[in-house]
Design an enzyme around this catalytic site. Structure first.
Site, PDB file in Angstrom:
ATOM      1  N   ASP A 314       0.817  -1.209   0.000  1.00 43.33           N
ATOM      2  CA  ASP A 314       0.000   0.000   0.000  1.00 43.33           C
ATOM      3  C   ASP A 314       0.854   1.264   0.000  1.00 43.33           C
ATOM      4  OD1 ASP A 314      -2.653  -0.521  -0.339  1.00 43.33           O
ATOM      5  OD2 ASP A 314      -3.259   0.019   1.694  1.00 43.33           O
ATOM      6  N   ASP A 458     -10.430  -7.834  11.560  1.00 43.62           N
ATOM      7  CA  ASP A 458     -10.248  -9.278  11.646  1.00 43.62           C
ATOM      8  C   ASP A 458     -11.370  -9.952  12.454  1.00 43.62           C
ATOM      9  OD1 ASP A 458      -9.380  -8.007  13.923  1.00 43.62           O
ATOM     10  OD2 ASP A 458      -7.278  -8.565  13.668  1.00 43.62           O
TER      11      ASP A 458
END
Length: 851
Positions: A314, A458
């Site tokens: 990224d 998550d």
């Protein structure tokens, strides 16, 4: 009849030839410490069969292996594992109960049914053990038929619930309460020596009884306060206590019986193995951190045509793209950074095609066996959507480094990955933790990819998959390792993000509401989310005694002696139960240390997230840095010092009240002084953690014994083994007689399976029977082979915790006290240095000329 005669009669009745055997067995059961494997006397098995009579025969128990197993069969584990065994019902017991109850039987049956309804899922959960724990220690018990009817167990459980309520609510005089406390303590101290899981459940029961008695007394007898302000502070303290009671009970449910799932072998035909994409997301981490993870991933044992490794950058950095091409792995970058890590993973999900996705944080290096240890469960269970393995750190976190407890005292995360996740697995509630996990692509795409609504993407993703009816799994075998946070500020920033995200989930996708989750899944998720709300209650406990010491407010309407008789059993029994249950993963009193360090910093973010869950952003945890000089983090420790100042001032005022102002209520003053002293100890330990120790190594050393061969320039070959290793060098154990001058060039070879790899190195130092090497400039292939021969070994982390000390509550208390005193030593020394530096600056500064 004398005691020896009584024992002799009892022994004859049980068929024991020598009464001394009976005495020895009683001693072993109640007094002597247990051994790892203590065989049950054969006479006891015969005695149980003889005294149990028809019931034992009906239960088809021919040879009980131990008293614990027999009790499990009789009272705990479920019937109905097979139809044939369901039919083996002790009909005479059913007829006897019907005859005794007469026309009231249907009503009693209905009452029992509804009282015991919550436990039906608990019994059914053991079918999950029977399915999952092949080869585990529970299999021999869980596979046995238990033929007693379910209604009989409901009756027993309902009676137990009624008795529990009676015990918790029956008022006792102070002497009776004292005897009750002493009796429970003696029983707990005896039971805690016994092996097995049933003693753990017994200690948990004692803890719940003590807590229930205290809670009932606290709510009904101590809240008649004198003024509105006392109601305000007293109500706040009671709410904080209620929070701890809820967390304690949910924690017992979550962790009382860890599943301990074992790996499932893969098919011998590799053509049946699925395709896997390995995701390694990165944003601003340096290449030196990411390289080892990529090299370790390249060494995983899996058919090369069925695995693809992707660096998800990224940061869009050219050096990463060049490295990916050189390392023969794939590189994916996107044009923007929306949704941080979750968006990065979702972008990769759209451009890859593997049936499964394995995700590793860029500093987590997998061992070669990772996929072979995890993928078997996906092939066995088609509904399994995710399998998590522990997060393991080979570098010390700020607590371990600054306090010097690395590998001796379990770190902050040991409890979650060592016990809680294993307990979650029993209830099909394993969370996805963002790394070191495998996810099935189909279910992940079905829920819309990695969750982006919260910053803890998550756990939220796992919650969504559970709502769709998918299973998750946990294998408590370390299969990857990475770097811990280097500084306390970085550690706190990471925990703030976790806390904010879990509260966001609680607000936006509350597990107690909505469809798709079982009761126990809801409770496990709720406990995980409520756990991160401990900041405000901890601050209440750190300041509550000051309301009396400063203002003489009585926020608990009770005498100090009576309060002690109720609160002390609660504290002692919960400490013993948690020590027994968590002793390998969390030492006593350390939970208060961790909470005291974090309380100030997570209280506000969690409160804001509870009010407005959209506030807050994702922050990346820095890894791989250095702390070149020791220093005291004045900024991060400001809240601790403010709380220390308040508590110390309150303690001084309390001493004055003890000897002058409040001599008419000495016990109350002493109780508040002890409470304040406890708070000062915890805050002193927090200050000790804020004293940052030097972190001088870029490459962290990992202790491990690996066979090695040292090749000298003169052609001599030496067989040796490593003592520790890192990406920068090795420490070898070698014969003292060998002469190895410093800076000598050598070759060192290590094995990976049946292959040997050689690396160029130089002698860094020579100490008695050890020699330190540092590697010369290695090629990319050499770096890859070095990682795979060390960090990527299948056995790299198997014995990591062998030096961890088992919890002893009193020793832990003394240890925390010592760290608290050390913290104040650090504070005073640093204050003295600051004052000296300021005075030196004033002396050096030139004076302005007098006009």
């Amino acid at each position: 009849m004398s005691l020896p005669e009584l024992l002799a009669w009892f022994a004859r009745h049980l068929g024991v030839e020598d009464p001394r055997q009976l005495r020895l067995w009683i001693l072993r059961l109640f007094v002597l410490p247990p051994t790892e494997a203590r065989p049950q006397p054969q006479w006891l098995s015969k005695a149980m069969l003889r005294t149990s009579g028809v019931l034992v025969r009906e239960l088809e128990i021919r040879q009980p292996q131990s008293a614990q197993e027999w009790l499990l069969r009789l009272f705990v584990l479920p019937s109905g594992i097979s139809k044939a065994k369901k039919e083996a019902t002790p009909w005479h017991l059913s007829r006897l109960v019907r005859t005794l109850l007469g026309g009231a039987y249907p009503h009693v049956r209905n009452v029992v049914f509804w009282l015991a309804w919550p436990l039906r899922k608990l019994y059914a959960r053991f079918d999950r053990i029977n399915f999952i724990s092949a080869g585990s220690k529970l299999e021999s018990v869980a596979d046995v038929a238990f033929a007693q009817p379910m209604w009989l167990r409901y009756v027993m459980v309902s009676i137990a619930v009624v008795l529990f309520i009676l015990v918790a609510t029956t008022p006792l005089q102070w002497f009776e309460q004292l005897m009750f406390m002493a009796l429970m303590w003696l029983m707990a101290m005896t039971i805690r020596r016994m092996p097995g899981n049933l003693p753990t459940l017994a200690l948990t029961t004692f803890s719940l009884i003590a807590t229930a008695r205290y809670a009932f007394w606290r709510v009904t007898q101590t809240m008649d306060l004198g003024s509105p302000i006392e109601y305000f502070f007293g109500g706040g303290l009671l709410m904080a206590e209620i929070y701890t009671w809820i967390i304690m009970m949910l924690g017992y449910l979550q962790s009382a019986w860890p599943l301990q799932r074992k790996p499932v072998p893969l098919p011998a035909d590799t053509s049946l193995w699925p395709t896997i994409d390995i995701y390694i997301p990165t944003y601003n981490e340096p290449l030196k951190v990411v390289k080892p993870t990529v090299f370790a991933a390249c060494g995983m044992d899996w058919p090369k045509e069925k695995i693809n490794i992707y660096i998800l950058d990224d940061g869009r950095r050219a050096e990463f793209k060049e490295f990916a091409e050189a390392a023969n792995v794939h590189y994916i970058a996107r044009t923007e950074n929306s949704h941080a890590k979750a968006g990065n993973l979702n972008h990769a999900l759209k451009v890859t095609k593997g049936e499964f996705i394995a995700i590793f944080d860029c500093d987590h290096m997998p061992v070669r066996s990772f996929l072979q240890m995890t993928m078997g469960w996906f092939l066995r269970d088609e509904k399994c959507a995710m399998l998590q393995t522990p997060h393991h750190f080979f570098s010390p976190d700020p607590f371990e480094r600054n306090l010097g407890t690395f590998r001796r005292v379990p770190n902050e995360g040991s409890l979650f990955y060592g016990l809680v996740q294993d307990g979650n697995d029993l209830w099909n509630s394993t969370f996805f933790c963002g790394s070191c996990a495998v996810i099935r692509r189909g279910p992940l795409e079905e829920v819309g990819g990695i969750a982006t609504e919260t910053v803890t993407e998550d756990a939220h993703t796992a919650l969504k998959m559970h709502r769709r009816g998918y299973n998750t799994s946990y294998i408590n075998i370390v299969q990857a390792a990475g770097l811990a946070t280097e500084s306390l500020s970085g550690h706190i920033g990471q925990r703030i993000r976790w806390a904010r995200g879990m509260v966001q989930i609680f607000r936006t996708d509350n597990p107690l509401l909505g469809k798709g989750l079982s009761l126990y899944q809801r409770l496990c998720y709720t406990n995980a989310m409520l756990h991160f709300m401990n900041g405000l209650p901890r601050l209440v406990f750190l300041t509550a005694p000051l309301t009396y010491l400063f203002f003489e407010f009585h926020i608990i309407n009770s005498g100090a002696y009576l309060l002690t008789l109720f609160v002390l059993p609660h504290i002692v029994q919960s400490t013993l139960a948690n020590s027994r249950m968590q002793g390998r993963y969390r030492h006593s009193f350390w939970a208060e240390v961790y909470e005291s360090v974090l309380a100030w910093y997570i209280a506000l973010p969690t409160t804001i997230a509870l009010i407005n869950p959209k506030l807050g952003k994702f922050n990346v945890t820095a890894k791989g840095g250095l702390i070149e000089h020791e220093y005291f983090d004045w900024f991060i420790s400001k809240p601790y010092m403010a709380l220390v100042l308040l508590n110390f001032t309150g303690f001084v005022i309390g001493i004055m009240r003890l000897f002058s102002w409040n001599t008419f209520e000495t016990a109350t003053v002493v109780m508040n002084l002890l409470w304040t002293a406890h708070n000062l100890i915890m805050l002193g330990t927090a200050i000790a953690v804020a004293s940052e120790s030097r972190q001088k190594r870029i490459s962290h050393r990992v202790p491990m014994r690996i066979p090695a061969t040292l090749y000298l320039a003169n052609g001599q070959t030496l067989q040796c083994h490593t003592q520790d290793y890192s990406t920068g060098g090795l420490d070898l154990h070698i014969d003292r007689e060998v002469v190895l001058p410093q800076d000598t060039r050598v070759k060192i070879s290590l094995n990976r399976g049946d292959r040997e790899y050689s690396f160029s190195a130089r002698i860094a130092n020579r100490r008695n029977d050890s020699v330190g090497l540092y590697f010369e400039k290695l090629s990319m292939d050499d770096e890859k082979h070095l990682i795979q021969c060390t960090f990527g070994r299948a056995d790299a982390w198997l014995e990591w915790n062998k030096h961890t000390i088992q919890d002893r509550p009193l020793d832990s208390l003394i240890e925390v006290l010592a760290y608290g005193l050390r913290g104040y030593g650090h504070l005073f020394r640093n204050l003295a240095d600051v004052i000296a530096a300021r005075m030196a600056e004033q002396r050096i500064a030139p004076r302005s000329p007098t006009p």
